[in-house]
Enzyme design. Structure first.
Site, PDB file in Angstrom:
ATOM      1  N   ARG A  83      13.506 -61.040  73.588  1.00  0.00           N
ATOM      2  CA  ARG A  83      13.670 -59.619  74.146  1.00  0.00           C
ATOM      3  C   ARG A  83      14.300 -59.529  75.210  1.00  0.00           C
ATOM      4  O   ARG A  83      13.641 -59.806  76.499  1.00  0.00           O
ATOM      5  CB  ARG A  83      12.065 -59.089  74.366  1.00  0.00           C
ATOM      6  CG  ARG A  83      12.081 -57.469  74.419  1.00  0.00           C
ATOM      7  CD  ARG A  83      10.866 -57.082  74.918  1.00  0.00           C
ATOM      8  NE  ARG A  83      10.503 -57.386  76.324  1.00  0.00           N
ATOM      9  CZ  ARG A  83       9.304 -57.976  76.965  1.00  0.00           C
ATOM     10  NH1 ARG A  83       8.164 -57.885  76.056  1.00  0.00           N
ATOM     11  NH2 ARG A  83       9.316 -58.045  78.207  1.00  0.00           N
ATOM     12  N   HIS A 112       9.421 -54.395  77.971  1.00  0.00           N
ATOM     13  CA  HIS A 112       8.787 -54.283  76.675  1.00  0.00           C
ATOM     14  C   HIS A 112       9.012 -52.825  76.206  1.00  0.00           C
ATOM     15  O   HIS A 112       9.512 -52.705  75.205  1.00  0.00           O
ATOM     16  CB  HIS A 112       7.307 -54.631  76.809  1.00  0.00           C
ATOM     17  CG  HIS A 112       6.574 -54.146  75.793  1.00  0.00           C
ATOM     18  ND1 HIS A 112       6.572 -54.790  74.340  1.00  0.00           N
ATOM     19  CD2 HIS A 112       5.801 -53.004  75.594  1.00  0.00           C
ATOM     20  CE1 HIS A 112       5.560 -54.217  73.584  1.00  0.00           C
ATOM     21  NE2 HIS A 112       5.331 -53.075  74.305  1.00  0.00           N
ATOM     22  N   TYR A 157       6.651 -60.968  85.135  1.00  0.00           N
ATOM     23  CA  TYR A 157       6.027 -62.191  84.256  1.00  0.00           C
ATOM     24  C   TYR A 157       7.050 -63.001  83.983  1.00  0.00           C
ATOM     25  O   TYR A 157       6.815 -64.178  83.408  1.00  0.00           O
ATOM     26  CB  TYR A 157       5.020 -61.629  83.264  1.00  0.00           C
ATOM     27  CG  TYR A 157       5.627 -60.488  82.506  1.00  0.00           C
ATOM     28  CD1 TYR A 157       6.519 -60.852  81.449  1.00  0.00           C
ATOM     29  CD2 TYR A 157       5.659 -59.197  82.567  1.00  0.00           C
ATOM     30  CE1 TYR A 157       7.224 -60.119  80.455  1.00  0.00           C
ATOM     31  CE2 TYR A 157       5.819 -58.258  81.779  1.00  0.00           C
ATOM     32  CZ  TYR A 157       6.827 -58.727  80.689  1.00  0.00           C
ATOM     33  OH  TYR A 157       7.566 -57.635  79.938  1.00  0.00           O
TER      34      TYR A 157
END
Length: 362
Positions: A256, A260, A269
């Site tokens: 990815r 998100h 993160y």
């Protein structure tokens, strides 16, 4: 002690990260037609993805789930699924939906908060987006059950992320698909991050594909950035389903490259070093390098296609922005098969108040 069962998971890859063949290519990949189409479609999806994110940042679009990094999965499924197959998607499959005929205007409407985008006539028997995690896997098993009972030679395809494989819905769908030998293909877009949870913490299993073993179905892992490997795996899985030979689980290894959703900030993160390394494996540059090496694509074609894509996207965007608002009665009309008497009066009042000069304090 006697061994009563052993299994293995294969990994399928044809092109290196740099776009060089790692083994003899399938016969179909010796001609430019399909591969050039894959490349053109991936470029279009990426340019569209960039455009939608820009719209969201300027308040013209709702929260959006980018497909950046998953383009190869989308275009291969879009190419190989037949019109009478059934797609049961999740929220990162809008590229695949468009390749199956969903107009750009309708796709944008959905992400703009207009549910008419989930009811396009072009969707035929395909399902709308599923935002709850893994519930679509059970829906796909249900559709596949109906197809099996009818004796139809059709396949059902459902897609999910790596995080969804930890849900009971997913495992239950695998189990019933195996027990009933359903014509369904489960594709896991293992993009390494379930929001902020990395794959390393998601499951102790060496692969997600091996979850197929417990269900007694075919399972394999494939390089999700390699359109040739994906083409081979998906072709076989769809053939298996349509011929009544049961389900398949394909774990497509991707990454990815985006947040998100546009409501997320992945820098909190995920390290920049990890992201930079992932960009070296991404699908579009990999295929572009291969096409250039074969003499099947060049800078002139690239410039022309980028310009054409920009025009296609702008036309769809204009249609979306000019679309009349939903009728206010849509708030009520789709709640019940037959409208209860208590809501009929409310519906009439909504319509009256929505008219120019209506009593908005009624």
């Amino acid at each position: 002690m006697e061994t009563v069962f052993q299994a293995q998971i294969s990994y399928n890859q044809f092109l290196s990260d740099a776009g060089a063949p790692l083994q003899a290519l399938p016969e179909w990949a010796g001609k430019p037609d399909i591969l050039v189409r894959y490349y053109r479609n991936m470029v279009q999806l990426r340019q569209l993805d960039n455009k939608i994110i820009a719209l969201q940042r300027t308040g013209q679009m709702g929260t959006y789930a980018s497909l950046l990094g998953a383009e190869a999965i989308e275009v291969v499924l879009g190419e190989l699924m037949l019109s009478d197959d059934v797609l049961v998607p999740y929220y990162r499959n809008h590229g695949l939906q468009m390749l199956r005929g969903l107009p750009l205007e309708d796709m944008l409407s959905y992400w703009g908060g207009d549910e008419r985008g989930s009811a396009s006539a072009t969707m035929a028997e395909d399902f709308p987006n599923a935002v709850p995690i893994a519930t679509q896997a059970l829906h796909a098993a249900g559709v596949a059950t109906a197809i099996r009972i009818r004796g139809e030679k059709r396949a059902v395809v459902t897609v999910c992320g790596d995080g969804a494989t930890s849900k009971g819905d997913f495992l239950e769908a695998l189990n019933v698909a195996g027990a009933w030998q359903l014509p369904v293909v489960f594709v896991v877009n293992n993009n390494q991050w379930a929001i902020s949870v990395p794959r390393s913490l998601q499951s102790a299993a060496a692969t997600l594909a091996q979850k197929a073993i417990g269900a007694g179905i075919r399972g394999e892992q494939v390089d999700g950035n390699d359109v040739i490997a994906l083409h081979e795996s998906v072709t076989e899985a769809l053939k298996h389903a349509r011929e009544g030979k049961g389900p398949t689980l394909i774990e497509a290894i991707s990454y990815r490259l985006s947040d998100h959703t546009t409501a997320d900030d992945a820098t909190r993160y995920r390290s920049n070093e990890e992201l930079k390394a992932a960009w070296e494996r991404e699908p579009i540059k990999r295929l572009q390098t291969f096409l250039h090496a074969q003499g099947w694509w060049d800078e002139v074609q690239e410039t022309a296609w980028q310009k054409e894509v920009a025009q296609i996207i702008q036309q769809g965007l204009d249609s979306f922005l000019q679309r009349p608002p939903q009728p206010v009665e849509d708030l009520i009309d789709y709640l019940y098969a037959e409208l209860p008497d208590a809501l009929k009066e409310q519906r009439e009042r909504l319509i009256r108040n929505a008219q120019p000069g209506g009593n908005h304090h009624e």
